[in-house]
Design an enzyme around this catalytic site. Sequence first.
Site, PDB file in Angstrom:
ATOM      1  N   HIS A   1       6.592   6.112  41.614  1.00 31.39           N
ATOM      2  CA  HIS A   1       5.229   5.762  42.065  1.00 31.39           C
ATOM      3  C   HIS A   1       4.207   6.607  41.301  1.00 31.39           C
ATOM      4  O   HIS A   1       4.473   7.761  40.959  1.00 31.39           O
ATOM      5  CB  HIS A   1       5.125   6.014  43.579  1.00 31.39           C
ATOM      6  CG  HIS A   1       3.863   5.478  44.170  1.00 31.39           C
ATOM      7  ND1 HIS A   1       2.670   6.164  44.081  1.00 31.39           N
ATOM      8  CD2 HIS A   1       3.590   4.320  44.828  1.00 31.39           C
ATOM      9  CE1 HIS A   1       1.722   5.440  44.670  1.00 31.39           C
ATOM     10  NE2 HIS A   1       2.250   4.316  45.140  1.00 31.39           N
TER      11      HIS A   1
ATOM     12  N   GLU B   1       1.103  -1.363  39.810  1.00 29.37           N
ATOM     13  CA  GLU B   1      -0.063  -0.836  40.525  1.00 29.37           C
ATOM     14  C   GLU B   1      -1.015  -0.168  39.538  1.00 29.37           C
ATOM     15  O   GLU B   1      -0.797   0.994  39.155  1.00 29.37           O
ATOM     16  CB  GLU B   1       0.372   0.211  41.557  1.00 29.37           C
ATOM     17  CG  GLU B   1       1.389  -0.307  42.557  1.00 29.37           C
ATOM     18  CD  GLU B   1       1.494   0.575  43.801  1.00 29.37           C
ATOM     19  OE1 GLU B   1       1.378   0.034  44.895  1.00 29.37           O
ATOM     20  OE2 GLU B   1       1.672   1.792  43.665  1.00 29.37           O
TER      21      GLU B   1
ATOM     22  N   SER C   1      -4.805  -1.382  46.950  1.00 30.33           N
ATOM     23  CA  SER C   1      -5.863  -1.841  47.846  1.00 30.33           C
ATOM     24  C   SER C   1      -5.661  -3.276  48.339  1.00 30.33           C
ATOM     25  O   SER C   1      -6.622  -4.047  48.443  1.00 30.33           O
ATOM     26  CB  SER C   1      -7.228  -1.672  47.170  1.00 30.33           C
ATOM     27  OG  SER C   1      -7.434  -0.293  46.862  1.00 30.33           O
TER      28      SER C   1
ATOM     29  N   GLY D   1      -0.160   0.120  50.804  1.00 29.32           N
ATOM     30  CA  GLY D   1      -0.191   1.495  51.301  1.00 29.32           C
ATOM     31  C   GLY D   1      -0.998   1.565  52.589  1.00 29.32           C
ATOM     32  O   GLY D   1      -0.495   1.353  53.692  1.00 29.32           O
ATOM     33  N   GLY D   2      -2.302   1.826  52.460  1.00 29.46           N
ATOM     34  CA  GLY D   2      -3.180   2.047  53.608  1.00 29.46           C
ATOM     35  C   GLY D   2      -3.084   0.969  54.679  1.00 29.46           C
ATOM     36  O   GLY D   2      -3.048   1.282  55.879  1.00 29.46           O
TER      37      GLY D   2
HETATM   38  P1  PGA Z   1      -2.937   1.307  48.739  1.00 23.57           P
HETATM   39  O1  PGA Z   1      -1.608   1.949  48.115  1.00 23.57           O
HETATM   40  O2  PGA Z   1      -2.556  -0.028  49.323  1.00 23.57           O
HETATM   41  O3  PGA Z   1      -3.375   2.282  49.794  1.00 23.57           O
HETATM   42  O4  PGA Z   1      -3.905   1.166  47.617  1.00 23.57           O
HETATM   43  C1  PGA Z   1      -0.707   1.157  47.413  1.00 23.57           C
HETATM   44  C2  PGA Z   1       0.454   1.992  46.918  1.00 23.57           C
HETATM   45  O5  PGA Z   1       0.218   3.018  46.302  1.00 23.57           O
HETATM   46  O6  PGA Z   1       1.634   1.636  47.138  1.00 23.57           O
END
Ligand code: PGA
Length: 231
Positions: free
Chosen positions: A93, A151, A188, A209-210
């Site tokens: 990651h 990403e 995001s 993620g979030g």
């Molecule tokens: P995010 O993170 O959805 O908070 O942008 C994605 C990730 O890093 O897997």
Amino acid sequence: MKNIVVLGNWKSNKSRVEAKAWVEGFFPELSTLPKNLTLIICPAFHHLDLFLSSGFSEYLGVQNVSMYKAGAYTGEVAASMVAGDVRYAMVGHSERRKYFGETDEMVVEKVKQCSAANIIPIVCVSRVSEVKKLRELVVDFAKSGGMLLYEPLFAVGSGQAQSPEEANSAAKELVDVLGSVKILYGGSVTPENVAGYTKQEFLSGVGVGGASLDPQTFTKLLVHALQNTSQ
Ligand code: PGA
């Protein structure tokens, strides 16, 4: 019907109490999950047992594994230590690369450890050029179900997602370099924008993620991820 992968990456979040509340809030939804959804949840290592005791291992992944096999490596969790408990492991990651100095060479070792432990690797990349070095490895692991989580750095945790069309053309470039491999977009992703990604030709799903941290938001995201995927 297009199969959609949704990976929830909790990162370095959630106390025991919070993790338990998430599991209790989300589990009722599991029984109604559609068949064309492959769900993957990657909590912190010490929360794995919360999921395992609820019969969740089919959906379970870890956010990282050691590049070494089990042994005298203080603080590390070897792939063989979670073999049989989890089905997937994220590897490389961008936050691991940025804060913990992970290199492509380390990613290669980690993928090897996953393969030896029968764990499906999900290799994270943020640029098409990154995978050129990993080409042989990816071709190999794609045969056994391995995936790429693409990403772009500016989009991770920023609230500024890459547009679905741009993500799709990056995924196409990745496929051009690597041949057939499942590619997920991450950065995001929210319940509001997820359907734009899952309908793209070269994207097989998303990494979240979030928006995976709250069970209601995540459930909404899953429902929206499957919109327009029934044909
Ligand atoms: P995010 O993170 O959805 O908070 O942008 C994605 C990730 O890093 O897997």
